[in-house]
Design a protein around this motif. Structure first.
Motif, PDB file in Angstrom:
ATOM      1  N   SER A  52       0.961  -1.081  -0.145  1.00 51.78           N
ATOM      2  CA  SER A  52      -0.169   0.067   0.069  1.00 51.78           C
ATOM      3  C   SER A  52       0.939   1.111  -0.117  1.00 51.78           C
ATOM      4  CB  SER A  52      -0.906  -0.143   1.270  1.00 51.78           C
ATOM      5  OG  SER A  52      -0.386  -0.022   2.466  1.00 51.78           O
ATOM      6  N   ASP A  53       0.312   2.480  -0.579  1.00 55.05           N
ATOM      7  CA  ASP A  53       1.306   3.570  -0.826  1.00 55.05           C
ATOM      8  C   ASP A  53       0.574   4.824  -0.799  1.00 55.05           C
ATOM      9  OD1 ASP A  53       3.715   2.401  -1.768  1.00 55.05           O
ATOM     10  OD2 ASP A  53       2.356   1.513  -3.294  1.00 55.05           O
ATOM     11  N   GLY A  54       1.175   5.828  -0.405  1.00 57.45           N
ATOM     12  CA  GLY A  54       0.710   7.379  -0.584  1.00 57.45           C
ATOM     13  C   GLY A  54       1.422   7.789  -1.818  1.00 57.45           C
ATOM     14  N   ILE A  55       0.715   8.030  -2.889  1.00 56.33           N
ATOM     15  CA  ILE A  55       1.192   8.616  -4.233  1.00 56.33           C
ATOM     16  C   ILE A  55       0.726  10.006  -4.325  1.00 56.33           C
ATOM     17  CG2 ILE A  55       1.073   8.148  -6.703  1.00 56.33           C
ATOM     18  CD1 ILE A  55       0.015   5.252  -6.067  1.00 56.33           C
ATOM     19  N   PHE A  56       1.612  10.754  -4.831  1.00 57.03           N
ATOM     20  CA  PHE A  56       1.705  12.317  -4.936  1.00 57.03           C
ATOM     21  C   PHE A  56       2.041  12.717  -6.438  1.00 57.03           C
ATOM     22  CE2 PHE A  56       2.682  10.816  -0.768  1.00 57.03           C
ATOM     23  CZ  PHE A  56       1.624  11.333   0.057  1.00 57.03           C
ATOM     24  N   TYR A  74       6.257   8.071  -4.818  1.00 55.22           N
ATOM     25  CA  TYR A  74       5.504   7.090  -4.007  1.00 55.22           C
ATOM     26  C   TYR A  74       6.182   7.150  -2.601  1.00 55.22           C
ATOM     27  CZ  TYR A  74       3.588   4.295  -7.797  1.00 55.22           C
ATOM     28  OH  TYR A  74       2.984   3.914  -8.848  1.00 55.22           O
ATOM     29  N   GLN A  75       5.285   6.914  -1.775  1.00 52.35           N
ATOM     30  CA  GLN A  75       5.852   6.799  -0.395  1.00 52.35           C
ATOM     31  C   GLN A  75       4.866   5.625   0.309  1.00 52.35           C
ATOM     32  OE1 GLN A  75       8.110   8.474   1.739  1.00 52.35           O
ATOM     33  NE2 GLN A  75       7.519   7.218   3.395  1.00 52.35           N
ATOM     34  N   GLY A  76       5.491   4.703   0.561  1.00 57.60           N
ATOM     35  CA  GLY A  76       4.937   3.424   1.227  1.00 57.60           C
ATOM     36  C   GLY A  76       5.273   3.282   2.561  1.00 57.60           C
ATOM     37  N   ALA A  99      -3.245  13.557  -4.202  1.00 55.82           N
ATOM     38  CA  ALA A  99      -2.585  12.796  -3.382  1.00 55.82           C
ATOM     39  C   ALA A  99      -3.516  11.621  -3.331  1.00 55.82           C
ATOM     40  CB  ALA A  99      -2.444  13.317  -1.912  1.00 55.82           C
ATOM     41  N   HIS A 100      -2.930  10.476  -3.214  1.00 56.47           N
ATOM     42  CA  HIS A 100      -3.819   9.258  -3.401  1.00 56.47           C
ATOM     43  C   HIS A 100      -3.537   8.312  -2.280  1.00 56.47           C
ATOM     44  CE1 HIS A 100      -5.301   9.686  -7.558  1.00 56.47           C
ATOM     45  NE2 HIS A 100      -4.392  10.180  -7.535  1.00 56.47           N
TER      46      HIS A 100
END
Length: 135
Positions: A52-56, A74-76, A99-100
């Motif tokens: 799972s990730d934060g995606i910017f 990406y920032q997991g 931001a996702h």
């Protein structure tokens, strides 16, 4: 997605399939001509650092998933409030900023991105604490 007192947040979790995605996006496009860095001030929470990730994203498309972008980071890793820097130095013109939160697999996995502010080369253009906003 939900508006809180000092931020907006998106949450990805799907108990049926194990995959999911949610996002927040600027309501208007932002001129990134001459801008080097878009900074998203966020906290990333979740059940795991993996799958799972934060995606910017900066994108000419207002709506789209994590695969629709002109620049992306990406920032997991889970993190308390921090700054995520997106290099947009190769872009020129107007783009939407997104931001996702994504969950790639596993019905018990989830990810939440709390977005506090957005800055262009250190200049704040949006802040979740204010009732007003630039974008």
């Amino acid at each position: 997605m939900a508006k809180q007192v000092d931020h907006v947040e998106c949450y990805a979790y799907n108990p049926s399939t194990g995959g999911g995605e949610a996002g927040v996006v600027t309501s208007t496009s932002v001129n990134l001509t001459g801008v080097s860095t878009v900074t998203f001030v966020v906290a990333i929470e979740g059940s795991s650092d993996v799958q799972s990730d934060g995606i910017f994203i900066a994108s000419t498309e207002q709506m789209g998933g994590g695969g629709t972008y002109n620049a992306r980071k990406y920032q997991g890793k889970l993190t308390s409030r921090t700054s995520i820097n997106l290099d947009v130095s190769a872009l020129s013109g107007s783009y939407y900023l997104r931001a996702h939160a994504t969950n790639n697999a596993g019905i018990t996995n989830w990810k939440r991105v709390r977005l506090y502010s957005i800055l262009l080369d250190g200049r704040e253009i949006w802040n979740g604490s204010n009732s007003w906003t630039y974008v």
